[in-house]
Write an enzyme that holds these catalytic residues in place. Structure first.
Site, PDB file in Angstrom:
ATOM      1  CD  GLU A   1      -2.972  -0.983   2.450  1.00 51.83           C
ATOM      2  OE1 GLU A   1      -3.703  -1.930   2.432  1.00 51.83           O
ATOM      3  OE2 GLU A   1      -2.867  -0.365   3.049  1.00 51.83           O
TER       4      GLU A   1
ATOM      5  CB  CYS B   1      -1.997   6.718   1.637  1.00 50.04           C
ATOM      6  SG  CYS B   1      -3.309   5.757   2.420  1.00 50.04           S
TER       7      CYS B   1
HETATM    8  P1  NAD Z   1       8.550   4.824   4.161  1.00 46.29           P
HETATM    9  O1  NAD Z   1       8.344   4.044   2.976  1.00 46.29           O
HETATM   10  O2  NAD Z   1       9.579   5.771   4.349  1.00 46.29           O
HETATM   11  O3  NAD Z   1       8.460   3.804   5.498  1.00 46.29           O
HETATM   12  C1  NAD Z   1       7.555   3.060   5.756  1.00 46.29           C
HETATM   13  C2  NAD Z   1       8.288   1.875   6.520  1.00 46.29           C
HETATM   14  O4  NAD Z   1       9.174   1.221   5.840  1.00 46.29           O
HETATM   15  C3  NAD Z   1       8.816   2.431   7.925  1.00 46.29           C
HETATM   16  O5  NAD Z   1       8.678   1.287   8.823  1.00 46.29           O
HETATM   17  C4  NAD Z   1      10.316   2.391   7.513  1.00 46.29           C
HETATM   18  O6  NAD Z   1      11.320   1.847   8.418  1.00 46.29           O
HETATM   19  C5  NAD Z   1      10.399   1.263   6.538  1.00 46.29           C
HETATM   20  N1  NAD Z   1      11.489   1.038   5.491  1.00 46.29           N
HETATM   21  C6  NAD Z   1      12.013   1.932   4.981  1.00 46.29           C
HETATM   22  N2  NAD Z   1      13.124   1.499   4.065  1.00 46.29           N
HETATM   23  C7  NAD Z   1      12.975   0.092   4.039  1.00 46.29           C
HETATM   24  C8  NAD Z   1      13.665  -0.783   3.485  1.00 46.29           C
HETATM   25  N3  NAD Z   1      14.613  -0.811   2.753  1.00 46.29           N
HETATM   26  N4  NAD Z   1      13.378  -2.145   3.805  1.00 46.29           N
HETATM   27  C9  NAD Z   1      12.332  -2.281   4.669  1.00 46.29           C
HETATM   28  N5  NAD Z   1      11.729  -1.392   5.247  1.00 46.29           N
HETATM   29  C10 NAD Z   1      11.967  -0.281   5.156  1.00 46.29           C
HETATM   30  O7  NAD Z   1       7.125   5.592   4.506  1.00 46.29           O
HETATM   31  P2  NAD Z   1       6.880   6.787   5.386  1.00 46.29           P
HETATM   32  O8  NAD Z   1       7.407   8.028   5.174  1.00 46.29           O
HETATM   33  O9  NAD Z   1       7.119   6.127   6.719  1.00 46.29           O
HETATM   34  O10 NAD Z   1       4.998   6.875   5.189  1.00 46.29           O
HETATM   35  C11 NAD Z   1       4.691   7.667   4.230  1.00 46.29           C
HETATM   36  C12 NAD Z   1       4.307   6.857   2.840  1.00 46.29           C
HETATM   37  O11 NAD Z   1       3.456   6.025   3.375  1.00 46.29           O
HETATM   38  C13 NAD Z   1       3.556   7.922   2.141  1.00 46.29           C
HETATM   39  O12 NAD Z   1       4.080   7.677   0.837  1.00 46.29           O
HETATM   40  C14 NAD Z   1       2.287   7.330   2.130  1.00 46.29           C
HETATM   41  O13 NAD Z   1       1.538   7.597   0.784  1.00 46.29           O
HETATM   42  C15 NAD Z   1       2.094   6.107   2.378  1.00 46.29           C
HETATM   43  N6  NAD Z   1       1.109   5.570   2.766  1.00 46.29           N
HETATM   44  C16 NAD Z   1       0.419   4.633   2.176  1.00 46.29           C
HETATM   45  C17 NAD Z   1      -0.877   4.078   2.621  1.00 46.29           C
HETATM   46  C18 NAD Z   1      -1.907   3.224   1.757  1.00 46.29           C
HETATM   47  O14 NAD Z   1      -2.886   2.704   2.209  1.00 46.29           O
HETATM   48  N7  NAD Z   1      -1.650   3.182   0.337  1.00 46.29           N
HETATM   49  C19 NAD Z   1      -1.250   4.226   3.718  1.00 46.29           C
HETATM   50  C20 NAD Z   1      -0.678   5.087   4.463  1.00 46.29           C
HETATM   51  C21 NAD Z   1       0.788   5.564   4.203  1.00 46.29           C
END
Ligand code: NAD
Length: 505
Positions: free
Chosen positions: A266, A300
């Site tokens: 997501e 999101c």
């Molecule tokens: P992010 O991708 O930076 O981080 C999300 C998670 O992934 C964190 O726990 C982070 O530590 C982990 N992560 C980062 N790099 C990784 C890697 N290489 N391997 C494994 N895990 C890793 O996102 P964010 O800044 O925390 O959140 C915001 C984003 O989330 C926005 O783009 C938003 O649209 C999206 N989002 C989407 C939905 C949906 O349902 N589509 C819902 C909420 C948020």
């Protein structure tokens, strides 16, 4: 005492024990301190002061947690669906009992206004209840009779799964993944976002206290590039449910390739809300304002691109400006606050960078466009008008209380602009022409479409995105499809012709 003072006092009390020690992991039913001694700091975006230190998980802790989840899987998946249902309802009850504490801690940690976080905590409990009720039937299969055979399907949980969540509504989003995984019979290793670590620990402890067996839900704190990466690479982890940025999704796909991980993504969005001149404009204004300025715009499904028909552009934008000016920016623990501080200084800088970009690209700042002075990460709710779809403010996910308004001529033009983007999560259509509503819904590239509504959620309905916004769907049985394997069993009814080789020699 004001409500804000009462909430501040309550949160101080809740956080006092967390401040006194490094926030540990929760593995195999116990708090486990970090092994390497490495930590990172948790900050409150209210004034960027340190809340406390957090254990930074390494491959070592991920390995311990994954092995605990693997060891717990056999017994957990063997429990009957009815038992799992009872247990998940107990967790839901405990979440409700702790909802106020969860909301206060989460609000302090993430900057999301407490008015929304109270609802999000309750929604977390609803997620558990919803999937609890489905647990007894989660393994039901289909009967698929053929002429000489009976085919039927069985479903079984895939095994230990990894859940990786972002910081925008951390508690609620983690329950959206963890509840169906547990209901299916999977065990879980959860890696919460490093910018919002506190409520994940609360969930693990609440679930354990409610009776969840050791090892069924584990939580490893840590950074994405270390703990997150190790989780996606671990051979005991059969699937990864990830919510976060689109680019992180690509990394996870690469990281999980060697162990052939099943993934569910997501991801980001830049969702259009399309307002036609025949719409109920009063309701459309309410929905547009709600869907970009609630949850600090860190959502999101936020409607961050307003496509407004030229004939009503000036009027509609003017109505928005009037409303945006009245939004209450303030302390997130104040129940009157509508917009709180953005999660982290780095994210705040990113959001603020779009103010200059908008002007440089030729858009107008009709409201906001500035940071609010002070130590916290507060920005004024912002409206850019007169934008074109090729501007960065129209194409990139800003993830703040920032709306980009773009005019369109007619239906065809609206559709072209709406679909001319990498993302495809959600779309909102406002029109009183029923045929047009259906046409737009049919041709819009988005996993979820709302017509004449803000994002109203119905838990059995599919949730997820197309294009760069995701892979897979959550909700109802869609969630079980991800957390379970479907097996086909084919039984001969007795008389069919089995091919005979080697009989002619
Ligand atoms: P992010 O991708 O930076 O981080 C999300 C998670 O992934 C964190 O726990 C982070 O530590 C982990 N992560 C980062 N790099 C990784 C890697 N290489 N391997 C494994 N895990 C890793 O996102 P964010 O800044 O925390 O959140 C915001 C984003 O989330 C926005 O783009 C938003 O649209 C999206 N989002 C989407 C939905 C949906 O349902 N589509 C819902 C909420 C948020």
């Amino acid at each position: 005492m004001s409500d804000l003072e009462t909430n501040l006092q309550a949160v101080e009390k809740l956080l006092a024990p967390l401040k006194a020690e490094t926030l540990p992991h929760f593995i195999n039913g116990k708090r486990v301190p970090g092994r390497t001694g490495e930590t990172f700091e948790g900050y409150t975006p209210i004034d960027n002061s340190v809340i406390g230190s957090v254990a930074s998980g390494s491959a070592n802790e991920i390995d311990t947690a994954a092995k605990a989840a693997e060891a717990a899987f056999g017994a957990w998946q063997a429990i009957s669906g009815t038992e799992r249902k009872k247990l998940l309802h107990k967790i839901a009850d405990a979440i409700v009992d702790n909802a106020e504490s969860i909301a206060l801690v989460e609000s302090y940690d993430s900057g999301q206004p407490v008015r929304f976080m109270s609802k999000a905590a309750i929604r977390g409990a609803e997620n558990f209840r919803f999937f609890a009720d489905l647990a007894p039937s989660a393994r039901d299969g289909q009967a698929l009779p053929a002429q000489d055979h009976l085919n039927y399907t069985l479903r079984q949980p895939i095994g230990p799964v990894g859940v990786i969540t972002p910081w925008n509504t951390p508690f609620m989003l983690s329950t959206w993944k963890i509840a169906p995984a547990l209901a299916a019979g999977c065990t879980v290793v959860h890696k919460p976002a490093e910018w919002s670590p506190y409520s994940a620990m609360m969930l693990a402890e609440i679930a354990h206290a409610a009776g969840l067996p050791d090892g069924v839900l584990n939580c490893v704190q840590g950074l994405g590039e270390t703990a997150g990466k190790s989780l996606t690479e671990h051979p005991a982890i059969k699937a990864v449910a990830f919510v976060g940025e689109s680019t992180t999704g690509s990394h996870i796909m690469r990281q999980g390739a060697d162990t052939l991980k099943r993934v569910h993504f997501e991801l980001g969005g830049k969702n259009p809300v399309i307002v036609f001149d025949d719409a109920d404009l009063d309701r459309a204004v309410d929905a547009v304002v709600f869907m970009i300025y609630s949850l600090n715009g860190e959502r999101c499904t936020s409607s961050s691109r307003l496509l407004v028909q030229e004939s009503i552009e000036d009027e509609f934008n003017a109505r928005l400006v009037a409303r945006v000016a009245k939004l209450k920016v303030g302390h997130p623990l104040d129940p009157a606050t509508e917009i709180g501080p953005l999660i982290h200084r780095r994210h705040f800088d990113k959001v603020c960078s779009y103010f200059d970009l908008a002007v440089a690209d030729g858009a107008r700042i009709a409201a906001g466009g500035n940071a609010v002075e002070g130590a916290g990460n507060f920005v004024a709710p912002t409206l850019f008008t007169g934008a074109r779809n090729n501007m960065r403010i129209a194409q990139e996910e800003i993830f703040g209380p920032v709306l980009t308004s773009i005019p369109f001529k007619d239906e065809e033009d609206a559709l072209k602009i709406a679909n001319d983007i990498a993302y495809g999560l959600a779309g909102y259509i406002w029109t009183n022409d029923i045929g047009r509503g259906h046409r737009m819904a049919k041709y819009l590239d988005a996993g979820m479409i709302w017509v004449n509504s803000e994002n109203n959620r119905h838990l059995p309905s599919p949730f997820g995105g197309m294009k760069a916004s995701g892979i897979g769907r959550d909700g109802g049985d869609y969630s079980f499809d991800f957390y379970m394997e479907t097996k086909n069993v084919c039984i001969a009814l007795g008389s069919h012709n089995v091919p005979k080789l080697g009989k002619n020699a």
